[in-house]
Design a protein around this motif. Sequence first.
Motif, PDB file in Angstrom:
ATOM      1  N   PHE A   1      -3.993  -1.562   9.134  1.00  0.00           N
ATOM      2  CA  PHE A   1      -3.507  -0.455   8.258  1.00  0.00           C
ATOM      3  C   PHE A   1      -4.259   0.635   8.666  1.00  0.00           C
ATOM      4  N   GLN A   2      -5.590   0.540   9.070  1.00  0.00           N
ATOM      5  CA  GLN A   2      -6.338   1.771   9.439  1.00  0.00           C
ATOM      6  C   GLN A   2      -5.991   2.294  10.613  1.00  0.00           C
TER       7      GLN A   2
ATOM      8  N   LEU B   1       0.955  -1.307  -0.043  1.00  0.00           N
ATOM      9  CA  LEU B   1       0.073  -0.099   0.085  1.00  0.00           C
ATOM     10  C   LEU B   1       0.832   1.203   0.058  1.00  0.00           C
TER      11      LEU B   1
ATOM     12  N   ARG C   1       3.050  -2.927   4.216  1.00  0.00           N
ATOM     13  CA  ARG C   1       2.346  -4.050   4.049  1.00  0.00           C
ATOM     14  C   ARG C   1       1.732  -4.379   5.212  1.00  0.00           C
TER      15      ARG C   1
ATOM     16  N   ARG D   1      -3.812  -7.206   7.699  1.00  0.00           N
ATOM     17  CA  ARG D   1      -5.276  -7.117   7.728  1.00  0.00           C
ATOM     18  C   ARG D   1      -5.553  -5.606   7.529  1.00  0.00           C
ATOM     19  N   ARG D   2      -6.639  -5.177   6.906  1.00  0.00           N
ATOM     20  CA  ARG D   2      -7.305  -3.886   6.608  1.00  0.00           C
ATOM     21  C   ARG D   2      -7.381  -3.038   8.051  1.00  0.00           C
ATOM     22  N   CYS D   3      -7.997  -3.650   9.037  1.00  0.00           N
ATOM     23  CA  CYS D   3      -8.037  -2.833  10.499  1.00  0.00           C
ATOM     24  C   CYS D   3      -6.778  -2.304  10.992  1.00  0.00           C
TER      25      CYS D   3
END
Length: 107
Positions: free
Chosen positions: A87-88, A25, A80, A83-85
Amino acid sequence: MLLNLNRLESALFFRKLRDDAFPLLHVVFKVDRSKMRYQSLRSPQNFMLVQDVIKKYATYFCVKVEQISVQGNHCHLLIRAPRRCRFQHFFRVVAGQIAQRLEREGL
């Protein structure tokens, strides 16, 4: 040589994911230079502050930082996250901590 692992350890041992299994990302943090004392994130004090905050919270949220590029008014990160959470949470906390520490230290 035979490995003697219990069920959980063996599952984790054989199911390790490669780094490229998680998407890379690109994240950009921007700052308002008019509110900063040194007018740049490239000053030695601001540069070290940004690097310290990113490294601290990358380990806390289990996010792997591939590259960091600190520019005058913004930072680019290639990260990297499993999980998306994560990263958030990393994104929110790092942005807030950089702003708070810049304000607290008067930089």
